[in-house]
Enzyme design. Structure first.
Site, short mmCIF file in Angstrom:
data_model
loop_
_atom_site.label_atom_id
_atom_site.label_comp_id
_atom_site.label_asym_id
_atom_site.label_seq_id
_atom_site.Cartn_x
_atom_site.Cartn_y
_atom_site.Cartn_z
N CYS A 23 31.90 29.16 28.42
CA CYS A 23 32.34 30.55 28.54
C CYS A 23 32.11 31.25 27.20
O CYS A 23 32.54 30.76 26.15
CB CYS A 23 33.82 30.55 28.91
SG CYS A 23 34.67 32.09 28.63
N GLU A 24 31.43 32.38 27.24
CA GLU A 24 31.14 33.10 26.00
C GLU A 24 32.38 33.76 25.40
O GLU A 24 32.37 34.18 24.25
CB GLU A 24 30.04 34.13 26.21
CG GLU A 24 30.38 35.28 27.11
CD GLU A 24 29.21 36.21 27.37
OE1 GLU A 24 29.45 37.41 27.52
OE2 GLU A 24 28.06 35.75 27.43
N HIS A 25 33.46 33.85 26.16
CA HIS A 25 34.67 34.49 25.64
C HIS A 25 35.56 33.54 24.85
O HIS A 25 36.21 33.94 23.89
CB HIS A 25 35.48 35.10 26.79
CG HIS A 25 34.73 36.16 27.53
ND1 HIS A 25 34.80 36.30 28.90
CD2 HIS A 25 33.87 37.10 27.10
CE1 HIS A 25 34.04 37.30 29.27
NE2 HIS A 25 33.45 37.80 28.21
N HIS A 26 35.61 32.26 25.26
CA HIS A 26 36.51 31.30 24.62
C HIS A 26 35.81 30.05 24.11
O HIS A 26 36.45 29.19 23.52
CB HIS A 26 37.62 30.89 25.60
CG HIS A 26 38.43 32.04 26.09
ND1 HIS A 26 38.21 32.62 27.32
CD2 HIS A 26 39.43 32.73 25.51
CE1 HIS A 26 39.06 33.62 27.48
NE2 HIS A 26 39.81 33.71 26.40
N GLN A 52 29.94 33.49 34.27
CA GLN A 52 29.40 33.00 35.53
C GLN A 52 28.66 34.09 36.30
O GLN A 52 27.64 33.84 36.93
CB GLN A 52 30.53 32.42 36.38
CG GLN A 52 30.05 31.80 37.68
CD GLN A 52 31.17 31.12 38.43
OE1 GLN A 52 32.10 30.58 37.83
NE2 GLN A 52 31.10 31.12 39.74
N HIS A 65 36.91 26.88 35.52
CA HIS A 65 36.83 27.37 34.14
C HIS A 65 37.99 26.83 33.31
O HIS A 65 39.15 27.09 33.62
CB HIS A 65 36.86 28.90 34.13
CG HIS A 65 35.62 29.50 34.72
ND1 HIS A 65 34.69 30.16 33.95
CD2 HIS A 65 35.14 29.52 35.99
CE1 HIS A 65 33.71 30.57 34.72
NE2 HIS A 65 33.95 30.20 35.97
N CYS A 84 38.88 27.79 30.49
CA CYS A 84 39.62 28.87 29.83
C CYS A 84 40.76 29.36 30.71
O CYS A 84 41.73 29.93 30.22
CB CYS A 84 38.70 30.02 29.44
SG CYS A 84 37.75 30.73 30.78
#
Length: 185
Positions: free
Chosen positions: A75-78, A116, A144, A146
């Site tokens: 995940c590019e956020h976490h 995703q 996920h 996250c």
């Protein structure tokens, strides 16, 4: 590049209050750097390299489906993993793609920092561009970390995304056939 990443991981350990020189962590910055390079090796690949001219003449105009392609992404956020499976279908127009190439396309895009929703679209557009298919459908189902390990901590949640191009978007019957075939296994 690995040495640069290792230095950053050492700083992360220090920032967490850890001692990067203690026995269990001494080699961790380099191991983590190598792992991150591997997990993100999709940046080093191109669609042309992956496909490697594995397009073959075929008179088939019927749906081709590769189901349950396992995928692992971050995940590019976490920077936490999401793990799942992709189902990819296309309707050929004179050429079919080598079977393993579809899984390799999924891997190439999954092995990048991702969300995703974008991954699903990237796979669909790549298969469309390579094959010139009349239509492409992609469904990805993933868990996920996250959402499971932090935040709301929902262990059984699964995210499902889809991308439908060409005849999969225009024809409800084609879309339904695809969705029915991936459900009935």
């Amino acid at each position: 590049m690995c040495n640069d990443l290792a230095k950053h991981y050492q700083q992360i350990l220090l920032g967490l209050g850890e001692d990067p020189e203690r026995e269990g962590l001494r080699d961790t910055p380099m191991r983590a750097a190598k792992a991150m390079q591997y997990l993100c090796n999709g940046y080093e690949k191109s669609l042309d390299e992956i496909v490697n001219n594995a397009l073959f003449e075929s008179s088939s105009e019927e749906m081709v489906i590769v189901r349950d392609i396992e995928l692992y992404s971050l995940c590019e956020h976490h920077l936490l993993p999401f793990i799942g499976k992709a189902h990819v279908a296309y309707i050929p127009t004179g050429k079919v793609l080598g079977l393993s190439k579809i899984a390799r396309i999924v891997d190439m895009y999954a092995r990048r920092l991702q969300i995703q929703e974008n991954l699903t679209r990237q796979v669909a557009e790549a298969v469309q561009s390579v094959t010139g298919a009349a239509g492409v459908g992609v469904v990805i189902e993933a868990k996920h970390m996250c959402m499971m390990m932090r935040g709301v901590e929902k262990q059984n949640s699964v995210m499902t995304t889809s991308a439908m191009l060409g005849s999969f978007r225009r024809s409800g019957n084609t879309r339904q056939e695809f969705l029915q075939l991936i459900r009935n296994h």
